[in-house]
Design an enzyme around this catalytic site. Structure first.
Site, PDB file in Angstrom:
ATOM      1  N   LYS A 158      -6.757 -29.138   2.336  1.00 17.85           N
ATOM      2  CA  LYS A 158      -6.739 -30.576   2.049  1.00 17.85           C
ATOM      3  C   LYS A 158      -5.884 -31.324   3.084  1.00 17.85           C
ATOM      4  CE  LYS A 158      -7.570 -29.914  -2.907  1.00 17.85           C
ATOM      5  NZ  LYS A 158      -7.137 -30.303  -4.275  1.00 17.85           N
ATOM      6  N   TYR A 202     -16.259 -33.902  -6.722  1.00 13.55           N
ATOM      7  CA  TYR A 202     -15.359 -34.012  -7.873  1.00 13.55           C
ATOM      8  C   TYR A 202     -16.040 -34.738  -9.034  1.00 13.55           C
ATOM      9  CZ  TYR A 202     -11.382 -32.290  -5.094  1.00 13.55           C
ATOM     10  OH  TYR A 202     -10.523 -31.524  -4.350  1.00 13.55           O
ATOM     11  N   ASN A 259      -2.066 -30.614  -3.471  1.00 10.72           N
ATOM     12  CA  ASN A 259      -1.895 -29.184  -3.750  1.00 10.72           C
ATOM     13  C   ASN A 259      -2.580 -28.285  -2.716  1.00 10.72           C
ATOM     14  OD1 ASN A 259      -4.511 -29.614  -4.529  1.00 10.72           O
ATOM     15  ND2 ASN A 259      -4.234 -29.002  -6.661  1.00 10.72           N
ATOM     16  N   HIS A 316      -8.431 -26.279  -1.806  1.00 12.30           N
ATOM     17  CA  HIS A 316      -9.507 -26.227  -2.805  1.00 12.30           C
ATOM     18  C   HIS A 316     -10.189 -24.862  -2.710  1.00 12.30           C
ATOM     19  CE1 HIS A 316     -13.178 -27.099  -5.049  1.00 12.30           C
ATOM     20  NE2 HIS A 316     -13.795 -26.445  -4.086  1.00 12.30           N
ATOM     21  N   GLU A 353     -21.213 -25.728  -3.349  1.00  6.81           N
ATOM     22  CA  GLU A 353     -20.226 -26.335  -2.441  1.00  6.81           C
ATOM     23  C   GLU A 353     -20.475 -25.912  -0.992  1.00  6.81           C
ATOM     24  OE1 GLU A 353     -16.491 -25.327  -4.361  1.00  6.81           O
ATOM     25  OE2 GLU A 353     -16.763 -26.934  -5.845  1.00  6.81           O
TER      26      GLU A 353
HETATM   27  P1  IDP Z   1      -8.695 -27.166  -8.889  1.00  4.60           P
HETATM   28  O1  IDP Z   1      -8.537 -27.818  -7.518  1.00  4.60           O
HETATM   29  O2  IDP Z   1      -7.537 -26.247  -9.182  1.00  4.60           O
HETATM   30  O3  IDP Z   1     -10.036 -26.522  -9.094  1.00  4.60           O
HETATM   31  P2  IDP Z   1      -9.631 -29.399 -10.554  1.00  4.60           P
HETATM   32  O4  IDP Z   1      -9.360 -29.560 -12.004  1.00  4.60           O
HETATM   33  O5  IDP Z   1     -11.020 -29.062 -10.113  1.00  4.60           O
HETATM   34  O6  IDP Z   1      -8.566 -28.329  -9.991  1.00  4.60           O
HETATM   35  O7  IDP Z   1      -9.151 -30.750  -9.860  1.00  4.60           O
HETATM   36  C1  IDP Z   1      -9.508 -31.045  -8.535  1.00  4.60           C
HETATM   37  C2  IDP Z   1      -8.319 -31.682  -7.843  1.00  4.60           C
HETATM   38  O8  IDP Z   1      -7.994 -32.924  -8.463  1.00  4.60           O
HETATM   39  C3  IDP Z   1      -7.015 -30.882  -7.921  1.00  4.60           C
HETATM   40  O9  IDP Z   1      -6.948 -29.833  -6.998  1.00  4.60           O
HETATM   41  C4  IDP Z   1      -5.978 -31.949  -7.655  1.00  4.60           C
HETATM   42  O10 IDP Z   1      -5.901 -32.274  -6.260  1.00  4.60           O
HETATM   43  C5  IDP Z   1      -6.580 -33.120  -8.415  1.00  4.60           C
HETATM   44  N1  IDP Z   1      -6.073 -33.178  -9.793  1.00  4.60           N
HETATM   45  C6  IDP Z   1      -6.434 -32.402 -10.841  1.00  4.60           C
HETATM   46  N2  IDP Z   1      -5.778 -32.735 -11.969  1.00  4.60           N
HETATM   47  C7  IDP Z   1      -4.959 -33.751 -11.611  1.00  4.60           C
HETATM   48  C8  IDP Z   1      -4.006 -34.549 -12.347  1.00  4.60           C
HETATM   49  O11 IDP Z   1      -3.766 -34.375 -13.555  1.00  4.60           O
HETATM   50  N3  IDP Z   1      -3.345 -35.515 -11.632  1.00  4.60           N
HETATM   51  C9  IDP Z   1      -3.584 -35.740 -10.298  1.00  4.60           C
HETATM   52  N4  IDP Z   1      -4.459 -35.022  -9.587  1.00  4.60           N
HETATM   53  C10 IDP Z   1      -5.140 -34.040 -10.235  1.00  4.60           C
HETATM   54 MG    MG Z   2     -11.907 -27.401  -9.178  1.00  2.00          MG
END
Ligand code: IDP
Ligand code: MG
Length: 132
Positions: free
Chosen positions: A9, A49, A112, A115, A126
């Site tokens: 990212k 997303y 974070n 992905h 994807e």
């Molecule tokens: P993942 O990346 O671990 O699969 P997902 O639930 O698919 O998690 O969410 C995609 C991305 O959205 C996350 O990696 C993060 O960058 C963002 N995200 C997920 N939940 C939150 C939240 O509660 N607050 C802010 N950003 C979030």
């Molecule tokens: Mg995800």
């Protein structure tokens, strides 16, 4: 052999951590079989997303993902879809254990670093989305 879609990212690129994360993937024994740097736009992020479009944080997520380039990769290896998710650690850095990519490097649950696809079906969708 399995393949998964991995994306470094904008926070990873901006902080100069591309090499750090790629070496962890390689040290694990997975193969990077395709890689490119790209800028994402809103339509592709809405698709990628789509499970999150109704979340409060969705606009901030899109802004973050368009704030700089990402590195898109296809990673191959035995059980690498679940294996990469273990290497990454959970979404929220507060819950990610030391030793995981997010536990060691991530600043927040949005910023974070990485992905990774969460199932064989999403991995194929994807890879198609980002590599055609
Ligand atoms: P993942 O990346 O671990 O699969 P997902 O639930 O698919 O998690 O969410 C995609 C991305 O959205 C996350 O990696 C993060 O960058 C963002 N995200 C997920 N939940 C939150 C939240 O509660 N607050 C802010 N950003 C979030
Ligand atoms: Mg995800």
């Amino acid at each position: 052999m399995e393949r998964t879609y991995i994306m470094l990212k904008p926070d990873c690129v901006e902080r100069g951590l591309i090499g750090e994360v790629i070496s962890r993937i390689e040290r694990k024994g997975y193969q990077i079989t395709a890689m490119k740097m790209m800028h994402l736009d809103e339509p592709i992020l809405r698709e990628h997303y789509s499970h999150l479009v109704n979340e409060d944080f969705f606009p901030l997520l899109v802004d973050f993902m368009m704030s700089g380039p990402v590195v898109a990769m296809i990673v191959e290896g035995e059980d690498c879809i679940a294996g990469m998710r273990r290497l990454m650690g959970p979404t929220n850095n507060a819950n990610a254990a030391p030793g995981t990519i997010r536990g060691d490097l991530a600043c927040s649950n949005r910023l974070n670093i990485i992905h990774g696809s969460d199932s064989p079906e999403t991995a194929e969708a994807e890879i198609k989305r980002f590599f055609g």
